[in-house]
Write a protein that holds these residues in place. Structure first.
Motif, PDB file in Angstrom:
ATOM      1  N   GLU A  92       0.827  -1.207   0.000  1.00 48.02           N
ATOM      2  CA  GLU A  92       0.000   0.000   0.000  1.00 48.02           C
ATOM      3  C   GLU A  92       0.865   1.262   0.000  1.00 48.02           C
ATOM      4  O   GLU A  92       0.510   2.255  -0.638  1.00 48.02           O
ATOM      5  N   ASN A  93       1.962   1.265   0.705  1.00 48.76           N
ATOM      6  CA  ASN A  93       2.854   2.435   0.768  1.00 48.76           C
ATOM      7  C   ASN A  93       4.339   2.096   0.695  1.00 48.76           C
ATOM      8  O   ASN A  93       5.147   2.987   0.440  1.00 48.76           O
ATOM      9  N   GLU A  94       4.732   0.862   0.933  1.00 47.46           N
ATOM     10  CA  GLU A  94       6.105   0.518   1.274  1.00 47.46           C
ATOM     11  C   GLU A  94       7.069   0.506   0.098  1.00 47.46           C
ATOM     12  O   GLU A  94       8.283   0.448   0.303  1.00 47.46           O
ATOM     13  N   GLY A 117       4.152  -4.120  -8.314  1.00 45.73           N
ATOM     14  CA  GLY A 117       5.048  -3.099  -7.767  1.00 45.73           C
ATOM     15  C   GLY A 117       4.412  -1.724  -7.892  1.00 45.73           C
ATOM     16  O   GLY A 117       4.012  -1.305  -8.973  1.00 45.73           O
ATOM     17  N   HIS A 118       4.344  -0.999  -6.778  1.00 46.01           N
ATOM     18  CA  HIS A 118       3.642   0.304  -6.740  1.00 46.01           C
ATOM     19  C   HIS A 118       4.429   1.258  -5.857  1.00 46.01           C
ATOM     20  O   HIS A 118       4.542   0.994  -4.666  1.00 46.01           O
ATOM     21  N   ALA A 119       4.933   2.325  -6.354  1.00 46.69           N
ATOM     22  CA  ALA A 119       5.011   2.804  -7.731  1.00 46.69           C
ATOM     23  C   ALA A 119       6.406   3.401  -7.921  1.00 46.69           C
ATOM     24  O   ALA A 119       6.949   3.973  -6.984  1.00 46.69           O
ATOM     25  N   VAL A 178       4.687   4.590 -13.777  1.00 38.97           N
ATOM     26  CA  VAL A 178       4.301   5.989 -13.540  1.00 38.97           C
ATOM     27  C   VAL A 178       2.869   6.000 -13.046  1.00 38.97           C
ATOM     28  O   VAL A 178       1.992   5.325 -13.602  1.00 38.97           O
ATOM     29  N   ASN A 179       2.631   6.781 -12.006  1.00 36.27           N
ATOM     30  CA  ASN A 179       1.340   6.852 -11.351  1.00 36.27           C
ATOM     31  C   ASN A 179       0.775   8.273 -11.454  1.00 36.27           C
ATOM     32  O   ASN A 179       1.496   9.244 -11.169  1.00 36.27           O
ATOM     33  N   GLU A 180      -0.454   8.402 -11.915  1.00 42.67           N
ATOM     34  CA  GLU A 180      -1.240   9.636 -11.773  1.00 42.67           C
ATOM     35  C   GLU A 180      -0.603  10.860 -12.424  1.00 42.67           C
ATOM     36  O   GLU A 180      -0.523  11.924 -11.821  1.00 42.67           O
ATOM     37  N   ALA A 181      -0.193  10.745 -13.682  1.00 45.44           N
ATOM     38  CA  ALA A 181       0.523  11.839 -14.340  1.00 45.44           C
ATOM     39  C   ALA A 181      -0.389  12.809 -15.087  1.00 45.44           C
ATOM     40  O   ALA A 181       0.096  13.788 -15.654  1.00 45.44           O
ATOM     41  N   PHE A 236      -6.241   0.751 -13.861  1.00 47.40           N
ATOM     42  CA  PHE A 236      -7.371   1.617 -13.520  1.00 47.40           C
ATOM     43  C   PHE A 236      -7.589   1.497 -12.009  1.00 47.40           C
ATOM     44  O   PHE A 236      -7.974   0.440 -11.511  1.00 47.40           O
ATOM     45  N   GLN A 237      -7.307   2.588 -11.290  1.00 44.91           N
ATOM     46  CA  GLN A 237      -7.360   2.506  -9.827  1.00 44.91           C
ATOM     47  C   GLN A 237      -8.754   2.132  -9.342  1.00 44.91           C
ATOM     48  O   GLN A 237      -8.903   1.347  -8.423  1.00 44.91           O
ATOM     49  N   ALA A 238      -9.778   2.783  -9.895  1.00 46.40           N
ATOM     50  CA  ALA A 238     -11.167   2.417  -9.573  1.00 46.40           C
ATOM     51  C   ALA A 238     -11.527   2.693  -8.116  1.00 46.40           C
ATOM     52  O   ALA A 238     -12.025   1.837  -7.393  1.00 46.40           O
ATOM     53  N   VAL A 255      -8.260  -5.143  -4.903  1.00 41.21           N
ATOM     54  CA  VAL A 255      -8.979  -4.224  -4.021  1.00 41.21           C
ATOM     55  C   VAL A 255      -7.968  -3.514  -3.118  1.00 41.21           C
ATOM     56  O   VAL A 255      -6.923  -4.069  -2.770  1.00 41.21           O
ATOM     57  N   TRP A 256      -8.317  -2.269  -2.719  1.00 42.17           N
ATOM     58  CA  TRP A 256      -7.336  -1.443  -2.011  1.00 42.17           C
ATOM     59  C   TRP A 256      -7.486  -1.595  -0.493  1.00 42.17           C
ATOM     60  O   TRP A 256      -7.782  -0.648   0.224  1.00 42.17           O
ATOM     61  N   GLY A 257      -7.268  -2.823  -0.044  1.00 43.35           N
ATOM     62  CA  GLY A 257      -7.340  -3.135   1.384  1.00 43.35           C
ATOM     63  C   GLY A 257      -8.255  -4.331   1.611  1.00 43.35           C
ATOM     64  O   GLY A 257      -8.998  -4.752   0.711  1.00 43.35           O
TER      65      GLY A 257
END
Ligand code: G3I
Length: 305
Positions: A43-45, A79-81, A125-128, A203-205, A267-269
């Motif tokens: 999620e963040n690491e 892998g993010h991001a 690349v994320n959210e450009a 697609f983050q969704a 899913v995000w969690g």
């Protein structure tokens, strides 16, 4: 299938979740993770601030806890991001120009090299892109290094980890008629036509009442797939509850299942209490770890494929 992962696997897809390293000591959390999911996203690491807190000093302790847990359990990893305007370490936030470009490319190279062979797909690349009606790139220190920063990041990632799929990942790109969706589509089309190495679009969704699941979602996913890339739903959550939420989840799953190149859903969690959203109940398990109506509708939709 009796779990999300086994049901998705019947059509050759994965079902994943975001994982936080500091929850790997929570037995309820880990029990659901190990049982239900076969793809993991940190999620963040793995973000830039986490992996390169000081310039040139890379730390993978928390990221490795997640990657090792996943691989020991036979799960794959997204892998993010690698490059993002947000979650930059302080030293990078104050950089600009060619020095920043070099620092960004070095970061992409170092992190992708460290994990070479262990990552199914990178969000390179994320959210450009900007929100709203312009279809423009988002202003950022990275964008101000030159419009080619995105393709430069993809080329560096390919050189460092040649077998990983390389994705562009964004939010509010679900509705085909939105300018942001069209702008990302044109970038991917351009990259494919010029041989820039891109394999997938994420697609983050993140859906809520102001950003509902669009009725043309299948069209969006299919149009991107038709460019010759895989598509993935990478950070799914849907605000709401009960049968309304369950139906919306079903619609998202069905949209992916209808596109042969939609290779998986994350899913995000896990539980509602694990969500990045401060309040609300956007996930598939309640805060006690019980399956919600949304869980059942997702499982049934996967099994109907
Ligand atoms: O761990 C620290 C803690 O030590 C500190 O006391 C606390 C005080 O703010 O912060 C904690 O870190 C927070 C971290 O989440 C862990 O909870 C950060 O402040 C907070 O900014 C961070 O938020 C994350 C956010 O990305 C950052 O941009 C969310 O967990 C994460 O779910 C969210 O994920 C993003 C994707 O990466 C990209 N797409 C959108 C998605 C949702 O916003």
């Amino acid at each position: 299938g009796t779990t999300l992962a086994s049901a998705a696997a019947e059509s050759g897809r994965y079902f994943g979740t975001a994982v936080a390293a500091n929850k790997l000591s929570d037995s309820t959390y880990v029990g659901i993770l190990n049982r239900e999911f076969d793809m993991v996203t940190a999620e963040n690491e793995m973000k830039m601030d986490a992996t390169e807190p000081n310039r040139g000093q890379f730390t993978y302790t928390n990221a490795d806890r997640i990657v090792n847990h996943a691989r020991n359990q036979g799960k794959r990893v997204r892998g993010h991001a690698l490059a993002w305007h947000s979650q930059q370490p302080g030293w990078m936030q104050s950089m600009e120009g060619s020095a920043l470009r070099q620092a960004m490319l070095n970061h992409v190279t170092q992190v992708a090299t460290y994990y070479r062979g262990k990552i199914y797909a990178w969000d390179v690349v994320n959210e450009a892109f900007a929100d709203g009606s312009t279809g423009a790139r988002r202003d950022s220190n990275l964008q101000r290094t030159g419009n080619d920063w995105i393709e430069a990041a993809f080329r560096a990632a390919r050189a460092a980890d040649p077998d990983a799929k390389l994705c562009y990942n964004d939010y509010n790109t679900d509705n085909w008629s939105h300018a942001k969706t069209q702008a990302v589509y044109r970038m991917v089309q351009d990259f494919k036509s010029r041989g820039v190495p891109i394999d997938c679009v994420g697609f983050q969704a993140h859906f809520n009442s102001g950003n509902p699941v669009p009725s043309n979602y299948h069209t969006t996913l299919q149009n991107f797939a038709n460019l010759g890339v895989d598509v993935q739903i990478t950070e799914l959550d849907i605000e709401g509850s009960g049968s309304t939420q369950a139906q919306q989840y079903q619609g998202v799953v069905q949209a992916c299942l209808a596109v042969s190149r939609c290779t998986g859903i994350t899913v995000w969690g896990i539980r509602d209490s694990d969500s990045w959203r401060a309040s609300g109940t956007p996930l598939l398990f309640d805060s006690s770890g019980n399956k919600k109506a949304a869980y059942t509708s997702v499982l049934n939709a996967l099994n109907a494929a």
